[in-house]
Design an enzyme around this catalytic site. Structure first.
Site, PDB file in Angstrom:
ATOM      1  CB  CYS A 142       6.113   0.151  -7.021  1.00 51.64           C
ATOM      2  SG  CYS A 142       5.035  -1.321  -7.207  1.00 51.64           S
ATOM      3  CG  HIS A 235       2.229   2.676  -7.728  1.00 51.01           C
ATOM      4  ND1 HIS A 235       3.305   3.193  -8.420  1.00 51.01           N
ATOM      5  CD2 HIS A 235       2.237   1.338  -7.950  1.00 51.01           C
ATOM      6  CE1 HIS A 235       3.937   2.207  -9.044  1.00 51.01           C
ATOM      7  NE2 HIS A 235       3.319   1.071  -8.771  1.00 51.01           N
ATOM      8  CD  GLU A 237       3.557   6.737  -8.075  1.00 48.53           C
ATOM      9  OE1 GLU A 237       3.756   5.801  -8.865  1.00 48.53           O
ATOM     10  OE2 GLU A 237       3.645   6.610  -6.827  1.00 48.53           O
TER      11      GLU A 237
END
Length: 305
Positions: A142, A235, A237
């Site tokens: 990001c 993102h 994750e």
């Protein structure tokens, strides 16, 4: 991959409860293999959440991983206790003489500021410069990806008319990309950002390859020819409730925020979120570890140049 982390780290209990294979110091020392050494430069304010999210994904393949958590020396975290940082983190100065198989540079909530106005920008530039000769593969996330593209290649981020917020469909553009081996034709990724990277700027840079993108979210994955530097704008994750926490925080503060796209059933924020990105997130990180860290890194880390 059994991941070696301190028993006292909050993520240890969370990951153990999820049946993620973690190991303590004694178990790690009895394994006659060289672990992969991964540095995590955690720039997120919610450091414990981010630690857990990343360690969950790094613990999903077949070798031993040893992580080092790094926080910035030039900026004092307001959301993570000094006790936690002292117990589990180190600074760049303390590891700058070492070499690493891989490194992750996280996002940060500073994307609407010019890079040079970020209080730890000079320190981050030192880390990114050092990574070119001391890390085999660096994975930027990001804002970390935007920072890396700007520092290494002079590519500027551009403001969006409104916040890109939700979970969006993506497709692999470079079918031969080993980073996306095993991916479906369409895969979902969470995004939460106010800025973007223009495709034309990346296409004009001969050192970079575009790997995956989204009609709504734009470029998602780029890397250098040898995978020494990888840039991910989303993102993957994030856990199930990360977007919800951001959404409720802004909504309760009276800030302009819409319901995250493709997140709640029928956009009904009274319903539990739908997690549609978890399997591809695991595959992304296991591919990175296997093909860009484990398979090609020198056994002797001192040979990294």
């Amino acid at each position: 991959m059994p991941i070696k982390i301190p028993n006292e780290l909050p993520a240890y209990r969370t990951l153990t409860d999820e049946n993620i294979f973690v190991m303590d110091e004694h178990r790690a020392m009895t394994q006659d293999i060289r672990p992969l050494h991964i540095a995590i430069v955690n720039l997120m304010p919610t450091k414990i959440d981010t630690e857990t999210q990343l360690l969950r994904l790094l613990g999903n393949t077949a070798l031993q991983v040893e992580t080092v958590l790094i926080h910035t020396k030039s900026y004092e975290s307001k959301n993570t206790s000094t006790e936690h940082l002292a117990a589990f983190y180190t600074t760049f100065d303390e590891i700058s003489s070492r070499k690493f198989d891989g490194m992750i540079i996280t996002g940060a909530p500073v994307e609407q500021m010019p890079f040079e106005e970020v209080s730890y920008w000079d320190e981050l530039c030192s880390i990114m410069e050092w990574s070119k000769t001391n890390v085999h593969s660096t994975f930027h996330i990001c804002w970390g990806a935007q920072a890396g593209l700007y520092y290494h290649f002079g590519i500027c981020k551009k403001p969006l008319p409104e916040k890109l917020f939700g979970v969006f469909p993506h497709h692999v553009e470079r079918k031969s990309s080993i980073l996306f081996r095993g991916f479906d034709d369409t895969f979902m990724v969470p995004h939460s950002r106010h800025t973007t990277i223009d495709r034309a700027d990346v296409e004009a840079c001969p050192q970079l390859k575009i790997l995956a993108s989204s009609p709504q979210a734009g470029l998602y994955a780029m890397m250098t020819e040898n995978g020494r530097q990888i840039f991910i704008t989303g993102h993957s994750e994030y856990d199930a409730v990360t977007l919800e926490r951001e959404y409720l925080r802004d909504k309760n503060a009276g800030l302009p925020i819409h319901v995250p796209f493709n997140y709640y059933p029928n956009d009904d924020d009274t319903q539990p979120p739908m997690v549609t990105w978890r399997s591809h997130a695991n595959l992304l990180y296991s591919n990175w570890l296997n093909y860009f860290v484990y398979q090609t890194t020198p056994y002797d880390l001192g040979e990294i140049r």
